[in-house]
Design a protein around this motif. Structure first.
Motif, PDB file in Angstrom:
ATOM      1  N   ASP A 536       0.858  -1.183   0.000  1.00 49.45           N
ATOM      2  CA  ASP A 536       0.000   0.000   0.000  1.00 49.45           C
ATOM      3  C   ASP A 536       0.899   1.240   0.000  1.00 49.45           C
ATOM      4  N   LEU A 537       0.544   2.211  -0.801  1.00 46.95           N
ATOM      5  CA  LEU A 537       1.356   3.419  -0.886  1.00 46.95           C
ATOM      6  C   LEU A 537       1.515   4.089   0.473  1.00 46.95           C
ATOM      7  N   ASP A 538       0.472   4.061   1.282  1.00 44.49           N
ATOM      8  CA  ASP A 538       0.502   4.775   2.564  1.00 44.49           C
ATOM      9  C   ASP A 538       1.014   3.915   3.715  1.00 44.49           C
ATOM     10  N   SER A 539       1.203   2.653   3.480  1.00 47.03           N
ATOM     11  CA  SER A 539       1.632   1.775   4.578  1.00 47.03           C
ATOM     12  C   SER A 539       2.662   0.790   4.046  1.00 47.03           C
ATOM     13  N   GLN A 540       3.900   1.042   4.381  1.00 46.03           N
ATOM     14  CA  GLN A 540       4.990   0.170   3.934  1.00 46.03           C
ATOM     15  C   GLN A 540       5.256  -0.899   5.001  1.00 46.03           C
ATOM     16  N   LEU A 541       4.207  -1.693   5.276  1.00 46.71           N
ATOM     17  CA  LEU A 541       4.279  -2.715   6.316  1.00 46.71           C
ATOM     18  C   LEU A 541       3.705  -4.022   5.793  1.00 46.71           C
ATOM     19  N   LEU A 542       4.179  -5.116   6.369  1.00 48.37           N
ATOM     20  CA  LEU A 542       3.533  -6.407   6.182  1.00 48.37           C
ATOM     21  C   LEU A 542       2.627  -6.646   7.389  1.00 48.37           C
ATOM     22  N   THR A 543       1.432  -7.125   7.143  1.00 47.43           N
ATOM     23  CA  THR A 543       0.516  -7.476   8.230  1.00 47.43           C
ATOM     24  C   THR A 543       0.342  -8.993   8.257  1.00 47.43           C
ATOM     25  N   TYR A 544       0.098  -9.524   9.436  1.00 49.60           N
ATOM     26  CA  TYR A 544      -0.070 -10.968   9.555  1.00 49.60           C
ATOM     27  C   TYR A 544      -1.188 -11.250  10.536  1.00 49.60           C
ATOM     28  N   SER A 545      -1.715 -12.460  10.445  1.00 51.28           N
ATOM     29  CA  SER A 545      -2.654 -12.965  11.448  1.00 51.28           C
ATOM     30  C   SER A 545      -2.323 -14.437  11.683  1.00 51.28           C
ATOM     31  N   THR A 546      -2.455 -14.849  12.944  1.00 50.86           N
ATOM     32  CA  THR A 546      -2.245 -16.257  13.295  1.00 50.86           C
ATOM     33  C   THR A 546      -3.435 -16.755  14.090  1.00 50.86           C
ATOM     34  N   VAL A 547      -3.753 -18.027  13.880  1.00 50.90           N
ATOM     35  CA  VAL A 547      -4.790 -18.702  14.647  1.00 50.90           C
ATOM     36  C   VAL A 547      -4.176 -19.995  15.178  1.00 50.90           C
ATOM     37  N   VAL A 548      -4.226 -20.169  16.504  1.00 47.37           N
ATOM     38  CA  VAL A 548      -3.757 -21.406  17.122  1.00 47.37           C
ATOM     39  C   VAL A 548      -4.978 -22.162  17.623  1.00 47.37           C
ATOM     40  N   THR A 549      -5.181 -23.386  17.139  1.00 50.53           N
ATOM     41  CA  THR A 549      -6.330 -24.201  17.541  1.00 50.53           C
ATOM     42  C   THR A 549      -5.835 -25.500  18.156  1.00 50.53           C
ATOM     43  N   THR A 550      -6.677 -26.066  19.046  1.00 51.66           N
ATOM     44  CA  THR A 550      -6.360 -27.377  19.632  1.00 51.66           C
ATOM     45  C   THR A 550      -7.484 -28.331  19.299  1.00 51.66           C
ATOM     46  N   PRO A 551      -7.170 -29.630  19.141  1.00 51.65           N
ATOM     47  CA  PRO A 551      -8.228 -30.603  18.857  1.00 51.65           C
ATOM     48  C   PRO A 551      -9.041 -30.906  20.109  1.00 51.65           C
ATOM     49  N   ALA A 552     -10.293 -31.290  19.874  1.00 52.30           N
ATOM     50  CA  ALA A 552     -11.172 -31.646  20.996  1.00 52.30           C
ATOM     51  C   ALA A 552     -11.105 -33.151  21.226  1.00 52.30           C
ATOM     52  N   GLY A 553     -11.244 -33.547  22.495  1.00 50.35           N
ATOM     53  CA  GLY A 553     -11.367 -34.957  22.827  1.00 50.35           C
ATOM     54  C   GLY A 553     -10.069 -35.730  22.863  1.00 50.35           C
ATOM     55  N   GLU A 554      -8.921 -35.089  22.716  1.00 53.30           N
ATOM     56  CA  GLU A 554      -7.645 -35.802  22.773  1.00 53.30           C
ATOM     57  C   GLU A 554      -6.976 -35.544  24.121  1.00 53.30           C
ATOM     58  N   VAL A 555      -6.319 -36.598  24.589  1.00 56.31           N
ATOM     59  CA  VAL A 555      -5.641 -36.508  25.881  1.00 56.31           C
ATOM     60  C   VAL A 555      -4.261 -35.891  25.666  1.00 56.31           C
TER      61      VAL A 555
END
Length: 999
Positions: A536-555
């Motif tokens: 972007d001309l006005d923003s010389q940045l990289l943006t990121y997003s992360t999602v950390v998930t865990t499985p259900a029902g596992e010991v």
């Protein structure tokens, strides 16, 4: 008697005969042969051994000896100049070469690193609570020991016996017994309702007549003003109880109530005496008594002395339904509350075990709580750090406890089997009623969904719009410190960066990774050459997003206070093409060139050197280059090396040379073992433009070559350098008289005349060799020594070396200069010139007595040439003067053949044997006092020795030096002082008779 030759006889005899003939003319008697006696003395050996002769020996000098220098001793000394060394090529320096290129992609965009932390949400369960009502139940009493009633007398149960006068002999008739009762008290209870138990009732018959049958015993109680039989408390005997016998019946107490005070009533009959008895008071007052004992007594209620009773409870507390299912969970903070309400009239003690609650050492919780009678008590335990442990399919807290009442002793209390103790067990969080939170858990936790986003700064002086990335990488390193090794329920991370577009698509960069637990490092890598940069001309940045998930029902096993650490690294990026606004003033490349030199410098004074810069312009535009090296400083004003060059728009190499003799190389610090580097900065300035599209890959190539370097001097931590000390041969030419004797002490001093100012480690070999160049056994001396700066003197105890009797001592070795961790200086031309001094005082250890080589002398025969000789007396005399501090043995050898003393003939083994005329044993300091007449040694000769003197005789004294010893016979040094001498004077004395011939 020795006969001479006829000629000699004649020569000696004729004159004598003439004398006798003349005499005979005057005498009128028979003429006799003439005889006469002679006594002669003749010199043999007159030798003097003076150490003054040593003064003429090469390398012999005199020097003071002793602690205070009180005497003068001869010493052997010599001086040898050893091989000299100087610093020269050691200060040469290796060439320095570096090649690099500068292009726009090198300078416009640099990478960045972004770190963030993801943590799991809280994991908790509802409070755990339960109230347990514990009933006392049947009460066990102690057994009642056998206790006797008052005696029942005969005249009470058979009153008619009182009517029989004492003194009569009569039969006591049988009849029914008059009912009689006796009081009895149970001391262990006042009132008791029995559920179980029995009374053992025993009749001890001491009457004068048998009892029965039947015999009935009933327990009665007082009711108001009357007495009544206690229901069910009766026993009977169907058979008689003989005189002096006992009999027991058991009464079952189940369902019966007994007061503490009772009456024991006896009814029944007696068969009488059967035979006449002599009646007196003893018969009338004879009696029986009854023993009452109780066993296995259990009551439902009582006012009694109560021994300790116990109440046991085993149970569990169900967990509230939750998505968090525990196998093992460490409590972050919480409390265990145990509340007790005691309705009993007796004190008690509660011992409780909670198997599902483990302390930090994983030992099941257990405690003991004192409970007052009819009282309430609360016990609170901080369970932070404790564990809850249970089965995954059985989410409950298991407990057990035992309540022990106190033994009331002699006190009677009122208890019933329905008395209760209420026990409340509660586990909760920070406050009562709050959930329990965990900081570590094994089990199944509620699925996590952790979101995070942020920005990654990529540094650029230009404004980029779109760029095809040719070189670059993006790496995500994830350290999962939440999960534990060996368990499931591993989380997954999803990453998205929308500014990085996959080539040929509009898809942003995305990726996912299942996160293995620490110590594994989870790495997700992207080759950015597969992507384009869309900014972007006005923003010389990289943006990121992360999602950390865990499985259900596992010991899994989780550290709930730990985190997942995410590091996103964006490398420097190079581009094949780029569109944007380029505002940087210059392309700057700064780097270092590691010096592969062992010497770590602080200052190097260059004597010579050439710096060549070769630049090739491949970007097709005019540019200016400024090149500097921080560590090269002008010898004139101390400024760093810095030069600027205009570059033409041509690909032909442009070369510039600089004389490094005008510069010093200067570093701030020098550390041993730490590489040093020179730092350069190359700045390329491009023409300014507002907007452009550049095709990258073209560059300005720069070659740096520094060659032919040598230094006049160096300061710093000097690397070890070896100077070889060549062989120096020192001839050893000892005086012959001491050549084969061991010396007490031999000192070799080596003076290292050095102008070095750095440490020197010297290894010096001194080797003794024979005249053929062979190394003598034990004649090697190896010296390791750290020489002091500015020269040093080394003293070597070379006694063993010289006592090996070498013909030469060969010295060689090496000097390692530098190698210290401390700064020092070395300059060209510095060196050292060692000189070796040998000093050997003639103080000898004489263990194998040596001999002195004395001159051979000769004498003509001292005997007369004519006549017959009769030896009267023959002796040899000797006077010696010994100034040595040690003794000697002198043999005077004689032979008529000079070959007996010829060295070549002796060496060949052909020398005739010599005779020993006399042996002298000399004492130390013998005959030194001039005021005392010297001792003369006399040796009588036998006739067989006289033949030696008939002809010319060759004489040689053989002197053997006897070394000094101490009182124990051990050798001690024998010194050769300058004033010492040994004088020997020997002569012969002979008396003989000559007999002339008869006329």
């Amino acid at each position: 008697m020795i006969q001479k030759s006829l000629l000699r006889y004649m020569q000696l005899g004729l004159p004598i005969l003439a004398i006798f003939a003349l005499t005979a003319c005057d005498l009128l008697q028979e003429p006799k042969p003439p005889t006469w006696t002679n006594k002669i003395e003749f010199p043999l050996v007159n030798e003097s051994v003076s150490l003054k002769d040593l003064e003429n020996e090469d390398n012999i000098s005199s020097q003071l000896y002793g602690e205070n220098g009180e005497r003068t001793i001869f010493a052997y000394s010599d001086t040898t100049e050893m091989d000299s060394q100087a610093v020269g090529d050691q200060l040469a320096f290796g060439d320095i070469n570096e090649t690099f290129s500068q292009s726009v992609d090198d300078v416009t965009v640099t990478g960045s690193t972004r770190n963030h932390t993801s943590g799991f949400g809280t994991v908790d369960v509802a409070p755990i609570e339960k109230i347990i009502e514990s009933t006392l139940g049947p009460i066990e009493l102690s057994d009642i020991p056998a206790t006797s009633t008052d005696p029942f007398q005969l005249n009470e149960i058979v009153p008619t016996v009182n009517d029989i006068p004492n003194g009569n002999t009569e039969i006591i008739p049988g009849d029914n017994l008059t009912p009689v009762h006796k009081p009895f008290t149970f001391t262990d209870f006042t009132q008791a309702d029995f559920a179980e138990g029995s009374l053992e009732i025993t009749i001890n018959n001491d009457l004068a007549i048998p009892l029965g049958s039947p015999i009935n015993i009933a327990l009665r109680q007082v009711v108001g003003t009357d007495t009544t039989t206690i229901e069910g408390c009766e026993v009977s005997w169907d058979t008689a109880i003989g005189v002096g016998e006992s009999s027991m019946q058991t009464m079952d107490l189940a369902g019966k109530t007994l007061p503490g005070d009772i009456l024991v009533q006896v009814t029944g009959a007696t068969a009488g005496s059967g035979t006449p008895l002599f009646i007196d008071a003893g018969v009338k007052e004879s009696s029986f008594d009854i023993d009452i004992a109780g066993t296995n007594l259990v009551v439902t209620s009582a006012m009694a002395k109560v021994p300790s009773q116990d109440i046991d409870e085993i149970g569990s507390i169900d967990m509230a339904e939750s998505e968090n299912i525990i196998e093992s969970a460490r409590i972050k903070s919480g409390s265990l509350a145990i509340d007790i309400n005691n309705s009993m009239n007796v004190d008690a003690n509660l011992v409780i075990d909670i198997a599902s609650l483990l302390d930090p050492d994983e030992v099941a919780f257990s405690t003991s709580i004192a409970i007052p009678a009819n009282g309430n008590i609360s016990d609170l335990t901080d369970i932070a750090g404790y564990f809850l442990a249970m089965e995954l399919d059985q989410q409950e807290v298991q407990y057990s406890y035992q309540i022990l009442t106190e033994d009331t002793g002699d006190n009677k209390v009122n208890l019933t089997e329905d008395d209760q103790v209420s026990v409340s067990i509660s586990l909760y969080g920070d406050q009562s009623g709050e959930n329990l939170f965990f900081n570590r858990m094994t089990g199944i936790i509620e699925a996590q969904n952790i979101l995070d986003d942020g920005e990654i700064n990529i540094s650029s002086e230009s404004t980029l719009l779109f760029a095809d990335i040719s070189v670059g990488s993006l790496t995500i390193n994830v350290d999962n410190q939440v999960n534990r090794v060996g368990f499931d329920a591993l989380p997954t991370i999803f990453l998205t960066i929308p500014e990085l577009i996959e080539n040929g698509t509009s898809n942003p960069l995305t990726g996912s990774l299942v996160l293995q637990p620490n110590p594994a490092v989870n790495v997700l890598e992207f080759d950015l050459s597969d992507y384009a940069l869309d900014m972007d001309l006005d923003s010389q940045l990289l943006t990121y997003s992360t999602v950390v998930t865990t499985p259900a029902g596992e010991v899994g096993r989780f550290g709930l206070e730990d985190s997942i650490y995410v590091e996103i690294l964006v490398s420097d990026m190079e581009f094949s093409t780029v569109t944007g606004f380029f505002s940087q003033d210059a392309m700057v490349d700064s780097n270092e060139i590691i010096l592969n030199e062992a010497t770590k410098l602080t200052v190097a004074d260059f004597e010579r050197g050439d710096l060549a810069l070769t630049m090739t312009n491949r970007i097709g535009v005019v540019a200016d280059v400024t090149f500097q090296i921080d560590e090269f400083r002008s010898k004139v004003d101390g400024t760093m090396f810095r030069e600027s060059f205009p570059l033409e728009a041509t690909e032909d190499p442009q070369i510039s040379h600089f004389n490094m003799a005008e510069y010093d190389l200067i570093f701030d610090t020098a550390l041993p073992g730490v590489d040093q580097a020179i730092h350069y900065v190359s700045t390329v300035t491009l023409p300014d433009d507002v907007e452009m599209t550049l095709t990258f890959g073209d560059s300005i190539d720069i070659d740096v070559n520094i060659s032919n370097l040598a230094m006049a001097s160096v300061e710093g931590i000097i690397a070890p350098d070896t100077l070889v000390i060549g062989e120096t041969v020192q001839s050893i030419e000892l005086p012959e008289m001491v050549a084969d004797i061991d010396f007490e002490h031999v000192n070799i001093e080596i003076v290292f005349n050095s102008d070095f100012e750095i440490p020197i480690f010297l290894t010096l070999d001194l080797v003794g060799k024979d005249e053929f160049g062979n190394i003598l056994p034990g004649a090697i001396h190896i010296l390791d020594h750290n020489l002091a700066e500015d020269g040093d003197t080394i003293s070597i105890d070379a006694t063993a070396l010289l006592n090996s009797q070498p013909a030469t001592i060969v010295s060689s070795g090496q000097a390692i200069i530098g190698g210290s961790d401390s700064p020092s200086t070395i300059a060209k031309g510095q060196g050292m010139a060692p000189v070796m001094y040998i000093n050997v005082p003639l103080s000898l250890i004489i263990e194998e007595p040596p001999g002195l080589d004395m001159d051979v002398t000769s004498i003509d025969s001292p005997l007369p040439e004519d006549g017959t000789i009769t030896l009267e007396e023959f002796e040899l005399n000797a006077i010696v003067s010994n100034m040595f501090e040690f003794g000697a043995t002198v043999l005077v050898l004689a032979s008529n053949d000079s070959l007996a003393f010829d060295s070549l003939t002796i060496a060949a083994g052909n020398a005739p044997a010599a005779d020993t005329l006399m042996t002298l044993n000399l004492l130390p300091f013998q005959n030194l006092d001039p005021e005392i007449a010297p001792d003369t040694t006399k040796v009588l000769m036998t006739n067989d020795k006289l033949t030696l003197f008939e002809e010319k005789l060759f004489l040689k004294p053989e002197v053997t030096l006897l070394g000094r010893t101490d009182e124990s016979g051990n050798s001690v040094p024998s010194r050769f002082f300058t004033t010492d001498s040994l004088t020997i004077r020997t002569w012969g004395s002979m008396s003989y008779t000559i007999q002339g011939e008869q006329f």
